[in-house]
Design an enzyme around this catalytic site. Structure first.
Site, PDB file in Angstrom:
ATOM      1  N   TYR A 192      81.570  42.070 -16.892  1.00 34.62           N
ATOM      2  CA  TYR A 192      80.098  42.195 -16.481  1.00 34.62           C
ATOM      3  C   TYR A 192      79.766  41.169 -15.457  1.00 34.62           C
ATOM      4  O   TYR A 192      80.463  40.052 -15.654  1.00 34.62           O
ATOM      5  CB  TYR A 192      78.732  42.102 -17.493  1.00 34.62           C
ATOM      6  CG  TYR A 192      78.839  43.366 -18.210  1.00 34.62           C
ATOM      7  CD1 TYR A 192      77.808  44.198 -17.885  1.00 34.62           C
ATOM      8  CD2 TYR A 192      79.534  43.563 -19.520  1.00 34.62           C
ATOM      9  CE1 TYR A 192      77.818  45.594 -18.778  1.00 34.62           C
ATOM     10  CE2 TYR A 192      79.567  44.899 -20.213  1.00 34.62           C
ATOM     11  CZ  TYR A 192      78.597  45.486 -20.056  1.00 34.62           C
ATOM     12  OH  TYR A 192      78.444  46.672 -20.583  1.00 34.62           O
ATOM     13  N   GLU A 193      78.863  41.273 -14.125  1.00 36.98           N
ATOM     14  CA  GLU A 193      78.685  40.289 -13.087  1.00 36.98           C
ATOM     15  C   GLU A 193      78.390  39.033 -13.695  1.00 36.98           C
ATOM     16  O   GLU A 193      78.160  37.948 -13.006  1.00 36.98           O
ATOM     17  CB  GLU A 193      78.302  40.871 -11.746  1.00 36.98           C
ATOM     18  CG  GLU A 193      76.704  41.193 -12.217  1.00 36.98           C
ATOM     19  CD  GLU A 193      76.039  42.052 -11.255  1.00 36.98           C
ATOM     20  OE1 GLU A 193      76.666  42.576 -10.530  1.00 36.98           O
ATOM     21  OE2 GLU A 193      74.788  42.265 -10.939  1.00 36.98           O
ATOM     22  N   SER A 194      77.685  39.108 -14.966  1.00 40.36           N
ATOM     23  CA  SER A 194      77.173  37.668 -15.391  1.00 40.36           C
ATOM     24  C   SER A 194      78.135  36.604 -15.917  1.00 40.36           C
ATOM     25  O   SER A 194      78.051  35.717 -16.333  1.00 40.36           O
ATOM     26  CB  SER A 194      76.365  37.930 -16.762  1.00 40.36           C
ATOM     27  OG  SER A 194      76.899  38.841 -17.590  1.00 40.36           O
TER      28      SER A 194
END
Lengths: 272, 263, 272, 263
Positions: D56-58
């Site tokens: 995930y881009e987090s």
């Protein structure tokens, strides 16, 4: 996914004559025993890459595995010169050694560009230094917004990166902590990755200051306790300061060096 | 110790370390090279500047070693640091960003404008003498708020002409740092075992501004490889105090014990 | 060295009309209550910067503190649109809102360049996207080694960066862990830094996955428990998912929004 | 559920999620957008590809959430991840470096070449409709080994002409990705609630290659804003199996419970 294998098989499979090979480690976690295995397997014409080549690179150079060294500081920390490195550069023994020489900031950013799959990185560096003129991997770039000129360094993407870490789990996920140096970048910049570890565990419980390299970015993991000696692995071993001092007289003389390497590295009884 | 040193009660190396520690009295952060600079910076934390933040290029920020490290990657630097960051970060986010008030460097050769060579030295009829190389020095010399250089004084070190400029001081003189886009103030003091050199405000040429006790201007001239500029009034460095000497000797003794044990 | 102070004093001292202000937080550790204090102190003409502006920026925009938004994704995560943001962009209510719009990769690299005090950063991005033509902080640069064209983004250096963290010690050293987002870069890129924390402790004991920001890169630390609500602080609070959903109807209508802000944010009884 | 769905025993959204999960069967790593892509990727971990690495881009690498996250920054993503890295690193060292086999995207609008608009939509006589914007999509679309798009099928989504290209699919057709220097293969499948579109091998124009059970080619044509290319032989997607439906419904039910509790 990383394969758990022996150091001998890993080196045989991953390191080939003529490869560009980075055995990284910033005074901590230096993959010394992997370097010894490369010597035993008689690799030749390697381009060795490391910010801080020290004893293991002195040994590899003195045993004739390297044709070129890409680096930013080559010494015996706290002791003095690397005599085999000097002999190769100054006198071409046992074979001539070409150098591509950078500053730490430049080398670190070369790995950053490599890990990012960019062709170059930008930094403020080398201004007025004689280093810039001697390397074709140092250039300049103009900021498209301010017009300012900055230094550019070419990406470093080794064929193989070798590091030593504290632990791996049985699926080949790798965990290291303490002084991390440039190892993550060197690993992510490489086409193939070998990691030697102090310990293989069932579960990598979280540790303060630890980074985890997922198994799928590592090619092979070999269980090599003490693999960083005379460097150390925080939490497992301590730095053998006496060995760094002892290396100075051993390495000054070609015959003494060769005899020591034969006894301590080539000796089949010590082959992993 | 020499006869002079026995008489004084301290060695010229001790005077050099003490003078260097005093030069750090005002700094918040110091980017520390290994060797003499590390001795001076750790002495400063015990004398002139207990709050001094030591930053080593191994990525250890706020290291508080109890003994002098043998390498910039000794475990104690990480164990005692406020933060340990990767090497690319220490150079990009911390040094290059101008967060280090003082960069403390050693040198193999220094010229009259405080330029440093740590790469190679030409020799007549023989291959160049190979030195360890640049390490972090070129960017420390460029980006640190100011640079301190500490080195033993001799004509082998203080040379008329550098065959190789690894790290830039004042280039060829006044205005060169600005021309090169070097953001820090450059070498504001060179602290040796004989005295202190500082750049002339106009020409930037290193000038003798202080001799250590018992050292004559003539001695410093003889130990310098170019006709050394001398300030109109050369000060005498205050001798090390008992506290300074005690702290230094205690630090070095603890270091000897620890590294013997560690090996 | 960071000063431990009240949120009100910190905002009064550090945030001025017309400043470029980044309240960063990547879904985790969003400095919501600091944003409310900026609203209460009626700052105007701010350039607000954040990769993922969500509820607190919707509130700040709806209360008229911003003249410009620099961002890469502006929505209510898992719910939908930011209605105050839309009303400002589409209809200029309460004041027109200029936007400088990027991708996440571009914004992240703008902060990296800012933290490194470089004028720009290089990435592979924006190729063929309509975004590039609409922003004067997106350009191109040619690799001096390969001749390849790459994207360049201008450095982001806020006047003030505000973040929320789990803990600080009494000297103002700050510790955060969990999803770290781009907070370290946003802090190191800024001229002034305000950190609100869940807890002030005597000793920052090491934590897995934690980073420490030394006191000397922070301007002010304010003790603001629950300062991230409806976002969360791992180890202290949990994400108030219901509030994100509840915000949608509250924010759709100008009057409902204004009434809610008056009661919940402007109400003096709630002023820290 | 509609009458048709009651008869089939599953909804068109469920068919879409199941078809999307099947499309992930071969991947090692998937860079996951929030919403439908996250549902599909987490369903794949429970059906077709238990070892799938979710990124995930987090900055959460190898997240293994027990419930579907409401945001890409939910705590459970970090708590269950193999590694959590800063946001600049996830984009530079992981996505840009080509370490993500599949990038899974949603969209507000898609054109016939799989280009995506998530930024703004022009409206006659009214200001543009403002959408959330790009997020990570432009670089996911550029660098992922291949891109999967999942979105509900309608003429509002599948439009003849994009007013704004946020993320590039095949640009204006064959060869454009190469011209633009986009390293990934681009959108190889668009999975909707009606069927599956795939790029024509020559022109790269999206072509209907499969209809979900009970869906006619005519229905898909009517839900598409341009004259839809149809493959010579349009397959029928195998209906969801009991295992697939069970896993999906169990996941969604656990998610509902958790997020009610969490609030």
């Amino acid at each position: 996914m990383a394969e758990l294998t022996s150091l001998r098989e890993a080196v045989a499979g991953l390191v080939h004559d003529g490869d560009t090979v980075a055995l990284e480690g910033f005074t901590h976690l230096i993959p010394t025993l992997a370097g010894h295995e490369i010597i035993r397997q008689e690799r030749r014409d390697l381009t060795l890459v490391r910010m801080t080549p020290d004893l293991v690179y002195d040994q590899m150079i003195g045993m004739g595995v390297a044709r070129k060294l890409v680096f930013s500081w080559g010494g015996n920390p706290g002791v003095g010169s690397l005599h085999r490195f000097r002999d190769a550069v100054e006198n071409g023994w046992p074979v001539p050694l070409e150098v591509d020489e950078h500053s730490h900031a430049g080398m670190a950013n070369r790995y950053v560009a490599g890990a990012s799959r960019l062709p170059f990185a930008v930094l403020r560096g080398y201004q007025g230094s004689s280093l810039a003129a001697r390397s074709d991997t140092i250039g300049t770039v103009i900021c498209p917004f301010t017009g300012e000129q900055l230094a550019a360094v070419a990406a470093m993407n080794p064929d193989v990166t070798v590091i030593h870490a504290q632990r791996a789990d049985r699926s080949g996920n790798v965990q290291l902590w303490g002084i991390l140096g440039v190892q993550k970048e060197a690993v992510l910049a490489a086409a193939r990755v070998l990691v030697t570890v102090e310990e293989v565990v069932d579960e990598l419980d979280p540790r303060p200051g630890a980074v985890v390299l997922p198994s799928w970015v590592v090619t092979a993991v070999a269980h090599v306790p003490g693999g960083a000696h005379p460097s150390y692995a925080a939490g497992y071993t301590t730095r053998d300061n006496a060995f760094y001092s002892a290396w100075d007289p051993i390495s000054r003389d070609r015959e003494t060096f060769t005899a020591w390497m034969t006894e301590h590295v080539l000796d089949p009884a010590r082959v992993s | 110790m020499s006869a002079a040193e026995q008489e004084l009660g301290w060695s010229s190396d001790e005077m050099m370390a003490v003078a260097s520690a005093r030069a750090l009295a005002e700094a918040t952060t110091c980017f520390v090279g290994i060797g003499l600079p590390s001795t001076a910076a750790n002495l400063a934390r015990r004398t002139t500047n207990p709050g001094l933040v030591l930053i080593y290029e191994s990525g250890t920020i706020g290291a508080k070693p109890q003994v002098l490290p043998l390498s910039i990657g000794d475990g104690e630097l990480a164990d005692t640091a406020d933060a340990v960051v990767p090497v690319p970060e220490i150079f990009n986010y911390w040094l290059q960003a101008g967060r280090c008030d003082v960069g403390f460097l050693g040198a193999a050769q220094v010229d009259r404008f405080g330029n440093i060579n740590t790469t190679l030295i030409g020799r007549d009829g023989r291959p160049d003498l190979r030195l360890p190389g640049a390490g972090g020095a070129p960017e420390i010399a460029a980006h640190a708020g100011k640079v301190l250089i500490t080195v033993r004084h001799s004509t082998r070190v203080f040379v008329e002409q550098l065959g190789f400029v690894t790290s830039v001081g004042f280039g060829q003189g006044d205005g060169d740092r600005e021309r090169l886009g070097l953001r820090g103030a450059g070498p504001t003091q060179v602290l040796t075992d004989l005295g202190v050199l500082e750049p002339d405000p106009d020409s930037r040429e290193l000038t003798l501004t202080a001799c250590h006790p018992g050292v004559t201007v003539e001695q410093v001239r003889e130990a310098t490889g170019w006709p050394l500029k001398v300030a109109d009034d050369v000060a005498t460095t205050p001798a090390p105090t008992a506290d300074e000497l005690g702290a230094l000797r205690e630090l070095q003794e603890r270091t000897r014990k620890a590294h013997r044990a560690g090996s």
